[in-house]
Write an enzyme that holds these catalytic residues in place. Structure first.
Site, PDB file in Angstrom:
ATOM      1  N   TRP A   1      -2.187  -3.310   1.218  1.00 59.22           N
ATOM      2  CA  TRP A   1      -3.539  -3.849   1.366  1.00 59.22           C
ATOM      3  C   TRP A   1      -4.323  -3.780   0.066  1.00 59.22           C
ATOM      4  CZ3 TRP A   1      -4.364  -6.528   5.492  1.00 59.22           C
ATOM      5  CH2 TRP A   1      -3.874  -6.140   6.733  1.00 59.22           C
TER       6      TRP A   1
ATOM      7  N   LYS B   1      -3.323  -8.734   2.336  1.00 59.76           N
ATOM      8  CA  LYS B   1      -2.074  -7.983   2.304  1.00 59.76           C
ATOM      9  C   LYS B   1      -1.109  -8.622   1.313  1.00 59.76           C
ATOM     10  CE  LYS B   1       0.044  -4.908   5.284  1.00 59.76           C
ATOM     11  NZ  LYS B   1       0.541  -4.501   6.573  1.00 59.76           N
TER      12      LYS B   1
ATOM     13  N   GLU C   1      -2.764   2.659  12.019  1.00 60.04           N
ATOM     14  CA  GLU C   1      -3.523   3.386  13.030  1.00 60.04           C
ATOM     15  C   GLU C   1      -2.747   3.534  14.334  1.00 60.04           C
ATOM     16  OE1 GLU C   1      -4.558   1.100  11.017  1.00 60.04           O
ATOM     17  OE2 GLU C   1      -6.603   1.484  10.317  1.00 60.04           O
TER      18      GLU C   1
ATOM     19  N   THR D   1      -4.615   4.709   4.856  1.00 58.45           N
ATOM     20  CA  THR D   1      -4.513   3.265   4.829  1.00 58.45           C
ATOM     21  C   THR D   1      -5.729   2.755   4.073  1.00 58.45           C
ATOM     22  OG1 THR D   1      -4.500   1.280   6.200  1.00 58.45           O
ATOM     23  CG2 THR D   1      -5.497   3.224   7.176  1.00 58.45           C
TER      24      THR D   1
END
Ligand code: AMP
Length: 534
Positions: A437, A432, A322, A175
């Protein structure tokens, strides 16, 4: 722990058990890949075993990492199962990262083998010479002559998948981090099985709305590289429902598949829903059987209402990379459904109630819990059986993620007396854009490299099409001159060098006299968001 694994009585929660014990056992049930291919679950099972044989012959063993760069396909589904079922790790490469970031993730995850769709070969060409760990590549194409198909065809459809500890890592992916370097998260077999069962016990049981059940026809519209397509392919497989994988996301193809295949259950980010509903083709599509979970970004009320008017059962879900990802889902009661569409949209666009086994609190900076009164807001912190234990090889960020014994989401929300969560802000420094992202700190770093820039602060600005776009507020040095256009071009050079993700192309720059600061002299992003709402 391991000494019990081989005890017959000790049932390990392994991904193979999701595949081999579907709730609706029907070997003829279909798996469809766009307009290219359709086959039965029986063939799917055979192919998972053939793939396991291919990988084993290539030397893949427990603990190795096999990466995939593909569009949403029947092949990806095969990898979701075959790779972890060997005890290896499936690395789902985010193909929307910049080539340099992809290189970083391949190195960092120590990938051994990469399965790559031919359309991503140009990315590989840019970085291949600098990849240290990969020993082999398998090229994927949408025809039976491709290397993947040929390799499978040479293998028997028999494979004895091993038993091992349920705490073995099954998947990993990256991420975008605030510092610019992607952060690796990972999940074990046990976590993915519990995520499947936990989410299904919520999404599968609701009385009146948004229920995923054995009669559904499932099609993902969030990429399979993104947090296991929210875990739905595992759920759909365990339910034994018909699954449709759409390949590259082209609005008219997606609409065509919804129509031809009778898709009833999907999930996507708001931007995709907006694109689908704006396509002229959508005017003739009957959406009245389509349930869609919207996540990855807030569901705008207007979009929610537009979808409701088209007969779509649209509702929000919330989670993050996550967290495996799902933490909460909107589930309405009959009382909500009796409301007019405006009021319904209000509830459907919140971020729902937490799903089974999730513990969630809103807290202040000292971790004091705040009341669930619908007005006080604080950071959401969570515990659940399926949260990433840490960031891969990154102690510092892992400690910050898990400080105080809870996973810190970086999202700010209120929770009302009925348990409805509503995200109101974000403490993480990220923007975002269409579900992907971009790090504001990374953009600031780049803009600071321009000789005329004294200070740069980047915030996310709401945008009807993309969700958010980055707005850079720039204070220029006293003796320098530069235009907004020049600064945009300067940042774009970093995209062409493969350093910044393409989403950063939407950057807007505004020259300002001064940048708002907090009492301790930090850039006050909250104030900037207030000052420059659009
Ligand atoms: P990712 O790790 O890319 O899946 O992004 C997760 C983040 O997306 C969350 O921490 C939120 O900031 C945002 N997000 C996800 N779902 C929602 C939602 N329903 N409403 C608002 N923000 C959301």
């Amino acid at each position: 722990m391991t000494q019990y694994v081989n005890e017959p009585s000790n049932y390990q929660l392994l991904i193979k058990n999701l595949l081999f014990s579907p709730v609706a056992f029907n070997p003829q049930q279909e798996i469809v890949y766009g307009n290219h291919r359709r086959h039965s679950y029986q063939t799917f099972h055979d192919r998972v075993k053939q793939l396991a044989n291919v990988l084993t012959q290539m030397g893949v063993k427990k603990g190795d990492t096999v990466a995939v760069m593909d569009y949403d396909s029947h092949r990806y589904l095969e990898c979701y199962f075959a790779i972890p079922m060997l005890g290896a790790k499936l690395h789902m490469i985010n193909v929307r990262l910049s080539p340099e970031q992809i290189l970083y993730t391949i190195d960092h995850a120590e990938d051994d083998i990469v399965l790559i769709h031919e359309e991503f070969l140009p990315i590989l060409d840019q970085i291949k010479g600098r990849i240290d760990t990969v020993t082999d590549y398998i090229v994927l194409r949408d025809n039976d002559q491709c290397q993947y198909e040929q390799l499978l065809a040479q293998q028997p459809a028999e494979f004895n998948f091993p038993e091992f500890d349920e705490n073995t890592i099954a998947t990993t992916f990256y991420t975008t981090g605030t510092t610019g370097l992607p952060k690796g998260v990972f999940f074990t077999h046990r976590q993915l099985v519990l995520h499947t069962l936990g989410i299904l016990s919520s999404i599968g049981t609701n009385a009146v709305q948004g229920r995923l059940h054995q009669g559904d026809i499932y099609m993902p519209i969030t990429p399979m590289f993104h947090v296991h397509a929210w875990g739905l392919p595992y759920m759909a497989t365990m339910l034994g429902v018909k699954q449709v994988y759409p390949g590259k996301y082209v609005p008219d193809t997606l609409l065509g598949l919804i129509e031809q295949e009778g898709v009833t259950f999907s999930h996507c980010v708001p931007t995709i829903l907006h694109l689908l509903l704006s396509s002229p083709k959508s005017q003739t599509v009957d959406f009245s059987h389509w349930k869609v979970v919207i996540g990855g970004a807030a569901l705008p009320k207007a979009l929610c209402k537009a979808a409701l008017e088209r007969g779509i059962d649209v509702f929000a879900g919330y989670g993050m990379s996550e967290t495996g990802p799902i933490l909460s889902l909107v589930q309405l009661t009959q009382e909500h459904l009796d409301m007019d569409l405006d009021q319904q949209a209000e509830y459907r666009a919140k971020t729902g109630k937490k799903v089974a086994l999730v513990e969630a609190h809103i807290v202040d900076e000292q971790m004091n819990r705040l009341p669930h009164d619908g007005s006080q807001s604080g950071e959401i912190v969570v515990r659940a059986p399926w949260l990433t234990p840490s960031y891969h090889k990154d102690n510092k960020n892992s400690k910050a993620l898990w400080r105080g014994g809870y996973l810190h989401t970086g999202d700010v929300a209120t929770i009302d007396g009925d348990g409805f969560i509503k995200i109101t802000d974000r403490v993480k420094d990220m923007i975002k854009i269409s579900g992907e992202w971009v790090s504001s700190l990374e953009l600031e770093d780049i803009l600071h490299q321009h000789p005329a820039v004294s200070e740069a602060a980047v915030i996310g600005m709401p945008h009807s099409k993309w969700g958010e776009v980055p707005l850079a507020l720039i204070a220029v040095k006293a003796d320098a001159t530069v235009t907004e256009k020049e600064l945009v071009s300067f940042a774009k050079e970093f995209i062409s060098k493969g350093i910044l993700a393409r989403e950063a192309l939407l950057l807007k720059v505004k020259l300002v006299d001064a940048i708002a600061k907090t009492s301790v002299g930090k850039v006050d992003k909250k104030e900037l968001r207030r000052l420059y709402p659009q």
